[in-house]
Design a protein around this motif. Structure first.
Motif, PDB file in Angstrom:
ATOM      1  N   LEU A   1       0.377  -1.533   0.970  1.00 16.70           N
ATOM      2  CA  LEU A   1      -0.524  -0.548   1.515  1.00 16.70           C
ATOM      3  C   LEU A   1       0.141   0.225   2.812  1.00 16.70           C
ATOM      4  CD1 LEU A   1      -3.686  -2.840   1.466  1.00 16.70           C
ATOM      5  CD2 LEU A   1      -3.035  -0.857   0.080  1.00 16.70           C
ATOM      6  N   ALA A   2       0.806  -0.288   3.680  1.00 16.40           N
ATOM      7  CA  ALA A   2       1.394   0.567   4.808  1.00 16.40           C
ATOM      8  C   ALA A   2       2.345   1.425   4.113  1.00 16.40           C
ATOM      9  CB  ALA A   2       2.159  -0.466   5.721  1.00 16.40           C
ATOM     10  N   ALA A   3       3.282   1.133   3.334  1.00 14.07           N
ATOM     11  CA  ALA A   3       4.458   1.859   2.828  1.00 14.07           C
ATOM     12  C   ALA A   3       3.371   3.186   1.886  1.00 14.07           C
ATOM     13  CB  ALA A   3       5.196   1.172   1.746  1.00 14.07           C
ATOM     14  N   ARG A   4       2.478   2.804   1.433  1.00 10.69           N
ATOM     15  CA  ARG A   4       1.855   3.747   0.329  1.00 10.69           C
ATOM     16  C   ARG A   4       1.076   4.723   1.414  1.00 10.69           C
ATOM     17  NH1 ARG A   4       1.239   5.272  -4.858  1.00 10.69           N
ATOM     18  NH2 ARG A   4      -0.759   6.781  -5.259  1.00 10.69           N
ATOM     19  N   VAL A   5      -0.084   4.246   2.141  1.00 12.89           N
ATOM     20  CA  VAL A   5      -0.728   4.860   2.746  1.00 12.89           C
ATOM     21  C   VAL A   5      -0.284   5.634   3.988  1.00 12.89           C
ATOM     22  CG1 VAL A   5      -3.269   5.069   3.674  1.00 12.89           C
ATOM     23  CG2 VAL A   5      -2.761   3.364   2.045  1.00 12.89           C
ATOM     24  N   LEU A   6       0.412   4.755   4.866  1.00 15.77           N
ATOM     25  CA  LEU A   6       0.906   5.160   6.235  1.00 15.77           C
ATOM     26  C   LEU A   6       2.087   6.076   6.095  1.00 15.77           C
ATOM     27  CD1 LEU A   6       0.012   2.262   8.140  1.00 15.77           C
ATOM     28  CD2 LEU A   6      -1.315   4.177   7.861  1.00 15.77           C
ATOM     29  N   THR A   7       3.067   5.526   5.084  1.00 12.81           N
ATOM     30  CA  THR A   7       4.575   6.316   5.072  1.00 12.81           C
ATOM     31  C   THR A   7       4.283   7.246   3.883  1.00 12.81           C
ATOM     32  OG1 THR A   7       5.120   4.274   5.303  1.00 12.81           O
ATOM     33  CG2 THR A   7       6.814   5.776   4.916  1.00 12.81           C
ATOM     34  N   GLU A   8       3.785   6.918   2.784  1.00 11.84           N
ATOM     35  CA  GLU A   8       3.826   8.039   1.891  1.00 11.84           C
ATOM     36  C   GLU A   8       2.643   9.115   1.830  1.00 11.84           C
ATOM     37  OE1 GLU A   8       4.617   6.659  -2.027  1.00 11.84           O
ATOM     38  OE2 GLU A   8       5.717   5.035  -1.157  1.00 11.84           O
ATOM     39  N   ASN A   9       1.671   8.568   2.723  1.00 12.18           N
ATOM     40  CA  ASN A   9       0.407   9.530   2.576  1.00 12.18           C
ATOM     41  C   ASN A   9      -0.059   9.673   1.530  1.00 12.18           C
ATOM     42  OD1 ASN A   9       0.200   9.714   5.394  1.00 12.18           O
ATOM     43  ND2 ASN A   9       1.587  11.781   5.276  1.00 12.18           N
ATOM     44  N   LYS A  10      -0.354   8.679   0.556  1.00 14.72           N
ATOM     45  CA  LYS A  10      -1.084   8.631  -0.572  1.00 14.72           C
ATOM     46  C   LYS A  10      -2.251   7.743  -0.722  1.00 14.72           C
ATOM     47  CE  LYS A  10       2.898   9.581  -3.835  1.00 14.72           C
ATOM     48  NZ  LYS A  10       3.582   9.070  -4.874  1.00 14.72           N
ATOM     49  N   PRO A  11      -3.075   8.204  -1.410  1.00 14.49           N
ATOM     50  CA  PRO A  11      -4.422   7.420  -1.570  1.00 14.49           C
ATOM     51  C   PRO A  11      -3.994   6.079  -2.579  1.00 14.49           C
ATOM     52  CG  PRO A  11      -4.537   9.289  -2.872  1.00 14.49           C
ATOM     53  CD  PRO A  11      -3.352   9.448  -2.172  1.00 14.49           C
ATOM     54  N   VAL A  12      -4.755   4.963  -2.195  1.00  7.90           N
ATOM     55  CA  VAL A  12      -4.632   3.850  -3.153  1.00  7.90           C
ATOM     56  C   VAL A  12      -6.050   3.217  -3.482  1.00  7.90           C
ATOM     57  CG1 VAL A  12      -4.092   2.465  -1.105  1.00  7.90           C
ATOM     58  CG2 VAL A  12      -3.322   1.773  -3.322  1.00  7.90           C
ATOM     59  N   THR A  13      -5.978   3.158  -4.665  1.00  5.39           N
ATOM     60  CA  THR A  13      -7.407   2.431  -5.099  1.00  5.39           C
ATOM     61  C   THR A  13      -7.257   0.890  -5.452  1.00  5.39           C
ATOM     62  OG1 THR A  13      -6.927   2.577  -7.535  1.00  5.39           O
ATOM     63  CG2 THR A  13      -7.963   4.484  -6.259  1.00  5.39           C
ATOM     64  N   TYR A  14      -8.382   0.368  -5.403  1.00  3.00           N
ATOM     65  CA  TYR A  14      -8.214  -1.423  -5.559  1.00  3.00           C
ATOM     66  C   TYR A  14      -7.470  -1.779  -6.956  1.00  3.00           C
ATOM     67  CZ  TYR A  14     -12.030  -1.144  -8.890  1.00  3.00           C
ATOM     68  OH  TYR A  14     -12.647  -0.916 -10.215  1.00  3.00           O
ATOM     69  N   ARG A  15      -7.685  -0.835  -7.756  1.00  2.00           N
ATOM     70  CA  ARG A  15      -7.222  -0.997  -9.073  1.00  2.00           C
ATOM     71  C   ARG A  15      -5.594  -0.945  -9.382  1.00  2.00           C
ATOM     72  NH1 ARG A  15      -8.742   2.075 -14.208  1.00  2.00           N
ATOM     73  NH2 ARG A  15      -8.569   0.165 -15.803  1.00  2.00           N
ATOM     74  N   LEU A  16      -5.175   0.331  -8.485  1.00  8.25           N
ATOM     75  CA  LEU A  16      -3.763   0.417  -8.270  1.00  8.25           C
ATOM     76  C   LEU A  16      -3.296  -0.831  -7.664  1.00  8.25           C
ATOM     77  CD1 LEU A  16      -1.242   2.201  -8.656  1.00  8.25           C
ATOM     78  CD2 LEU A  16      -2.126   3.525  -6.725  1.00  8.25           C
ATOM     79  N   LEU A  17      -3.827  -1.207  -6.585  1.00  4.38           N
ATOM     80  CA  LEU A  17      -3.193  -2.285  -5.702  1.00  4.38           C
ATOM     81  C   LEU A  17      -3.111  -3.604  -6.582  1.00  4.38           C
ATOM     82  CD1 LEU A  17      -2.575  -3.399  -2.955  1.00  4.38           C
ATOM     83  CD2 LEU A  17      -4.935  -3.925  -2.627  1.00  4.38           C
ATOM     84  N   SER A  18      -4.246  -3.773  -7.395  1.00  2.84           N
ATOM     85  CA  SER A  18      -4.222  -5.022  -8.254  1.00  2.84           C
ATOM     86  C   SER A  18      -2.803  -4.979  -9.312  1.00  2.84           C
ATOM     87  CB  SER A  18      -5.751  -5.348  -8.748  1.00  2.84           C
ATOM     88  OG  SER A  18      -5.749  -4.778 -10.064  1.00  2.84           O
TER      89      SER A  18
ATOM     90  N   SER B   1     -11.204   2.926  -2.271  1.00  3.03           N
ATOM     91  CA  SER B   1      -9.885   3.436  -2.172  1.00  3.03           C
ATOM     92  C   SER B   1      -9.279   3.653  -0.786  1.00  3.03           C
ATOM     93  CB  SER B   1      -9.320   4.646  -2.845  1.00  3.03           C
ATOM     94  OG  SER B   1     -10.288   5.674  -2.250  1.00  3.03           O
ATOM     95  N   LEU B   2      -8.364   3.536  -0.200  1.00  4.92           N
ATOM     96  CA  LEU B   2      -7.943   3.955   1.237  1.00  4.92           C
ATOM     97  C   LEU B   2      -7.021   5.378   0.913  1.00  4.92           C
ATOM     98  CD1 LEU B   2      -7.116   0.599   2.818  1.00  4.92           C
ATOM     99  CD2 LEU B   2      -9.158   1.903   2.908  1.00  4.92           C
ATOM    100  N   GLU B   3      -7.010   6.004   1.891  1.00  7.75           N
ATOM    101  CA  GLU B   3      -6.171   7.171   2.020  1.00  7.75           C
ATOM    102  C   GLU B   3      -5.955   7.558   3.381  1.00  7.75           C
ATOM    103  OE1 GLU B   3      -9.038   7.460  -0.483  1.00  7.75           O
ATOM    104  OE2 GLU B   3     -10.112   7.440   1.368  1.00  7.75           O
ATOM    105  N   PRO B   4      -4.939   8.209   3.743  1.00  5.92           N
ATOM    106  CA  PRO B   4      -4.648   8.647   5.142  1.00  5.92           C
ATOM    107  C   PRO B   4      -5.586   9.287   5.833  1.00  5.92           C
ATOM    108  CG  PRO B   4      -3.025   9.695   3.542  1.00  5.92           C
ATOM    109  CD  PRO B   4      -4.017   8.821   2.869  1.00  5.92           C
ATOM    110  N   GLY B   5      -6.506  10.173   5.282  1.00  3.22           N
ATOM    111  CA  GLY B   5      -7.162  10.801   6.077  1.00  3.22           C
ATOM    112  C   GLY B   5      -8.368  11.351   5.001  1.00  3.22           C
ATOM    113  N   PRO B   6      -9.688  11.853   5.316  1.00  3.14           N
ATOM    114  CA  PRO B   6     -10.616  12.522   4.789  1.00  3.14           C
ATOM    115  C   PRO B   6      -9.980  12.949   3.386  1.00  3.14           C
ATOM    116  CG  PRO B   6     -11.162  12.626   6.819  1.00  3.14           C
ATOM    117  CD  PRO B   6      -9.716  12.421   6.860  1.00  3.14           C
ATOM    118  N   ILE B   7     -10.562  13.053   2.381  1.00  2.00           N
ATOM    119  CA  ILE B   7     -10.357  13.595   1.196  1.00  2.00           C
ATOM    120  C   ILE B   7     -11.272  14.702   0.743  1.00  2.00           C
ATOM    121  CG2 ILE B   7      -8.422  12.400   0.122  1.00  2.00           C
ATOM    122  CD1 ILE B   7     -10.418  10.930  -1.268  1.00  2.00           C
ATOM    123  N   GLU B   8     -10.749  15.879   0.420  1.00  2.00           N
ATOM    124  CA  GLU B   8     -11.762  16.737   0.217  1.00  2.00           C
ATOM    125  C   GLU B   8     -12.499  16.916  -1.319  1.00  2.00           C
ATOM    126  OE1 GLU B   8     -13.268  18.773   2.272  1.00  2.00           O
ATOM    127  OE2 GLU B   8     -12.001  17.753   3.682  1.00  2.00           O
TER     128      GLU B   8
END
Lengths: 449, 539
Positions: free
Chosen positions: A10-27, A135-142
């Motif tokens: 999650l750190a790599a995906r959200v914080l470093t790559e700045n990409k959203p991640v859903t629970y499904r993708l994580l699983s 999902s988690l994402e680095p910032g609010p998504i429009e």
């Protein structure tokens, strides 16, 4: 095992790559149950935001019963299209039930909501059956639609889809029957196609590898670091051309973790692969002797290291050869350019190299390509000659040729047998020239000129 | 998996932290009011907002089997056995011939001792034999003469048009100059009457009581129609098959729920993806927490009732055609214009869903099937991934546990109940004939007229049936649904012989986000609304 893996992921995906991640993708990425993945997302969000507030943004999925705004039929007023309930029944003689007081239909609402609107939306629910982080994402998504891209990225799991419920916890249905495909499963989407193609790393036979290593030993001992070891990924050479480096990079990336992000990246890279691969092959027409001149080159940046000594004679020969090739190219352009894109394969080059009377330079045995045929796909590795250009101390450009392993898979055509006619012509013209036959292309010609 | 044994102790340690997080993030619960069942937080817990330690995933029950036995009423002969040379007039003749007996019987029961001013009503065999001033009743097929109704003769003369008329929302003209006629083999009789206004449409067979006026029109006092046919018992087909085979009846489990959706209208572009994803995740039981997941596990079958793809019909609508024509001038089929992504997206949707849920797929107006009713099953070659869950077409024409692509309309037995469903074109077309009528009422009348596509072949494309018309209702269904409607609706209607039919009008998922769930044991209807709360612009 998954305890800490998820944090890294999650750190790599959200914080470093700045990409959203859903629970499904994580699983799918960690091969854990979807419900556990939801907990993981929450855990990560809590810990990150405790460390640094608002560093991670979340969307939630709420399910439950919404509060009815009106006590009338909650169904009809949903879309504001109140169809007038006619007081008179449709048919006069219709056995009409007594004035139906339509009891409200039980409605379960499943709503995806950003954390900004979470409180407001939860207020609309009369009964909340469940809530979890979607999902988690680095910032609010429009635009929430970007979340669907996560589902596209989900690595294609080639495991039996009938068994996936065990891993991911979707509802199990023991009654479904699935045929096994008689044909090779045709992945229709572009993405999966590309992934399948590029993930396929050829199985390297251990003995072949050993053989390759052994055969290069005498070379090394005789000429020091004269000839590059090119036995592919197992011993990656710093001197290998950048294109090969890049490729092996992306491949190992896929191997390491199969997350979709990496696959996509590598896909993007490997899209340019054909061009990159072509270039060295096209230009791999340096005379063999040059390659055999003990030119050493330790590190990738060739132009910075002009400590190559080439005697005048050879240089002359090389120039002659070049001129000759220009001539031949011109001829080729005139009559037939059909077979030009055909890249020479290691086998061909190998055969030619041996005819040049320097048999000890390259062992003929190792030039073979290792091919496995699997499901009608050819994949394997083969040895090709790649050309390198270096500037010598006189400021001349010197090309040398070295053997490299490259892997190929089914989309590349079966190496064509060389047409006999050009071979004849080339070999009769000059013995030395044999090495370059069939390799030139117009592009490289213009590059040089 | 190795984690399992270790969970017990850390759970206790982490409990305080979890509690803390819980309090901070979950609204403090208001005291449960007496009327409302308040969300209980006992396990399985729907509150998934908890952190480490994770423990084991909650248990979600498996799905029950779906007792499913499709009928093949609406399948057309294959290949060269399918002929289009017949006259459509035969369909009307057949319809009247098959329904006359039932309608006449109903009329006789109602009007045999009807008197009006000492004049007894009598039955007149042919509509043209009606004499002026005589109180009588006749049986015939309705024909509506409407100014706005599309006419095949107009189509033929359309070369003379400057611009094509816009497609009609309704055929009812505001001036009220629409006429209704009753026809049989002998001819047509113009009918008028209060009770007729916007209650009948072209193609339904009815009996009318009245007298002929001086101007030659037939003044109608009352009408009768065939009403619901015989309804099979639950499990009738299965039981009779078993008793023929001399096998004991199996013990049947409580039936699950039937989910019906329609109008997915997949475009293959990204902006409709998310709600489709949410729908998929709800149906597979991945989204939401254990309480909702357990409910989703009760669904034992999904019916997709038409319009799964948008703009995929082989025959373009007038608007689509105009757009295409203006864009390019190609002769013949333009392969470059074909866009495979909607079908691919739908294939992925199906193949993701099929490992956990059997699907019955009906084509609709915008799907790549034939356009004339009855629409034949979508070919599984459209779905390279999902077809692995279907029986090979060469082997069997039905798939019990997997993807069953069926006709539209379709009927079959689910959990013993006879289910009849359509993709909604029949209802939609009928609604153009009448004003201010809901889909449900139209559906009810179709059943009572015993004709599920009365307006075919007049305004609805239809195969020219010759010897038998499957669009006439022979058995009364238990559940009758119509897809692709504007609104959701459900109603239970009753027939003269105690038949009970559940009518469901299924709205389009694309516009409403609604999934209809029918409990096949209690006939309770539920809705699941899948949606996205659109982000408010930051203030």
């Amino acid at each position: 095992m998954a305890e800490d893996e998820y944090k890294d992921y999650l750190a790599a995906r959200v914080l470093t790559e700045n990409k959203p991640v859903t629970y499904r993708l994580l699983s799918r990425a960690l091969k854990v149950n979807v419900n556990v993945a939801k907990w993981m997302l929450f855990d990560f969000q809590q810990k990150q935001n405790a460390k640094k507030p608002n560093s991670v943004h979340a969307t939630y999925l709420i399910s439950g019963t919404k509060r009815r705004t009106q006590h009338t039929n909650g169904v009809n007023d949903r879309d504001g299209m109140d169809t007038a309930m006619r007081s008179s029944p449709f048919m006069s003689s219709m056995p009409e039930a007594e004035e139906r007081t339509e009891e409200p239909v039980k409605t379960t609402t499943i709503a995806l909501v950003r954390e900004e609107e979470l409180e407001k939306t939860r207020g609309e629910f009369q009964k909340e059956a469940s809530i979890h982080i979607y999902s988690l994402e680095p910032g609010p998504i429009e635009n929430l639609n970007v979340l669907s891209s996560c589902n596209h990225e989900m690595a294609i799991d080639h495991a039996d889809p009938m068994e996936q419920w065990r891993t991911y916890g979707s509802i199990h249905n023991p009654y479904i029957k699935r045929r096994t495909a008689k044909y090779t499963p045709l992945t229709s989407s572009l993405n999966s196609n590309a992934i399948a193609k590029h993930v396929a790393t050829p199985p390297v036979k251990p003995d072949a590898m050993a053989q390759a290593k052994e055969s290069e030993k005498p070379v090394l001992s005789r000429k020091g670091s004269g000839v590059e070891n090119t036995s592919g990924r197992s011993t990656p050479q710093p001197a290998a051309s950048t294109s090969t480096l890049k490729r092996s990079d992306s491949k190992s990336g896929i191997k390491k973790d199969k997350t979709a992000g990496d696959i996509f990246k590598s896909f993007a890279k490997s899209k340019s692969k054909p061009k990159e691969a072509e270039k060295p092959q096209e230009s791999a027409s340096a005379p063999i002797e040059d390659a055999m001149q003990g030119m050493s080159e330790d590190d990738g940046d060739a132009d910075d290291e002009p400590e190559v000594k080439v005697d005048e004679e050879k240089n002359e020969a090389a120039r002659k050869v070049r001129e000759e090739r220009t001539e031949r190219l011109r001829k080729m352009m005139e009559d037939d350019d059909e077979d030009m894109p055909d890249a020479p394969t290691g086998t061909e080059l190998q055969a030619e190299a041996t005819t040049l009377g320097t048999p000890d330079a390259i062992e003929p045995a190792e030039g073979e390509s290792i091919v496995t045929i699997q499901n009608g796909r050819r994949r394997g590795r083969r040895r090709v000659m790649k050309k390198k250009k270096v500037k010598d101390e006189d400021g001349y450009l010197v090309t040398k040729e070295e053997a490299t392993w490259e892997s190929f898979s089914e989309d590349e055509p079966e190496p064509k047998k060389l047409k006999p006619a050009p071979t004849k012509q080339a070999s009769t013209a000059k013995g030395k020239a044999a090495g370059k036959k069939g390799q030139g292309s117009i592009a490289s010609f213009f590059k040089k000129a | 998996m190795a984690r399992k044994s270790r969970v017990a102790t850390p759970a206790a340690v982490g409990a305080s932290k979890v509690q803390h997080l819980h309090n901070r993030n979950f609204k403090t619960s208001p005291p449960p009011s007496p009327g409302l069942p308040y969300l209980s937080m006992e396990p399985p817990d729907g509150d998934m907002l908890k952190g480490a330690p994770f423990g084991d995933a909650p248990y979600i029950p498996s799905r029950n089997p779906s007792a499913y036995s499709p009928l093949h009423t609406f399948e057309l002969p294959k290949g060269t056995d399918k002929h289009y040379g017949q006259q459509y007039a035969d369909m009307y003749f057949l319809r009247l011939a098959l329904l006359r007996k039932a309608v006449k019987q109903k009329a006789e029961d109602a009007w045999s001792d009807f008197e009006l001013g000492q004049e007894k009503a009598s039955f007149v065999e042919r509509v043209l034999d009606v004499r002026q001033g005589q109180l009588c009743w006749i049986v015939g097929t309705v024909y509506m003469e409407m100014a706005l109704k599309p006419n095949v003769l107009d189509d033929i003369s359309k070369e003379h048009w400057i611009a094509a008329p816009p497609p009609r929302e309704t055929y009812v003209s505001s001036g009220g100059q629409d006429e209704m006629m009753l026809e049989d083999e002998s001819g047509r009789l113009r009918v008028t009457g209060e009770s007729l206004n916007s209650h009948y449409v072209t193609g339904c067979v009815l009996a009318a009581l009245g007298t002929e006026q001086a101007d030659g029109t037939f003044q109608v006092i009352a009408t009768q129609y065939a009403d619901l046919p015989r309804q099979p018992q639950r499990w009738e087909r299965e039981d009779s098959a078993l008793s023929r085979a001399k096998k004991p009846k199996p013990k049947r489990e409580r039936a699950g729920k039937l989910a019906i959706i329609s109008g997915l209208e997949i475009t293959g572009v990204d902006d409709d993806e998310l709600s489709l994803d949410l729908l998929l995740e709800y149906l597979t039981g991945e989204a939401t927490g254990p309480p909702t997941q357990t409910e989703a596990a009760q669904i034992t079958r999904l019916i997709i009732a038409g319009d799964s793809l948008s703009h995929a019909s082989p025959i373009l609508s007038r608007e689509d055609f105009a757009i295409k024509k203006s864009k390019s001038k190609h002769y013949g089929y333009d392969a470059s214009a074909y866009n495979a992504s909607p079908a691919e997206r739908f294939d992925t949707f199906l193949s993701d869903l099929l490992p956990t849920l059997p699907i019955t797929l009906l084509p609709g107006a915008s799907d790549p099937a034939n356009v004339a009713l009855p629409q034949q099953p979508l070919h599984t070659a459209l779905f390279p991934k999902a077809r692995l869950y279907a029986e090979p077409p060469a082997k069997s024409n039905e798939t019990i546990h997997g993807l069953d692509t069926v006709t539209n309309p379709w009927d079959g037995d689910i959990e013993g109940y006879r289910v009849l469903g359509t993709g909604g074109q029949t209802v939609g077309d009928l609604l153009k004939y009448v004003d201010e009528v809901e889909s449900l009422e139209v559906m009810e009348m179709m059943l009572r007229w015993r004709c599920i596509a009365p307006t075919a072949p007049d305004t609805l494309w239809c195969y020219p049936f010759q010897d038998d018309d499957p669009l006439l209702l022979k058995d009364c269904p238990h559940i009758y649904f119509a897809g692709c409607q504007d609104t959701f609706g459900k109603r239970v209607i009753e027939g003269p012989a105690g038949q009970k039919v559940l009518l469901v009008s299924v709205p389009k998922f694309r516009t409403t986000g609604l999934v209809v769930l029918v409990d096949l044991e209690s006939w309770e209807v539920e809705l699941v609304e899948v949606g996205v709360v659109q982000p408010q612009p930051a203030s």
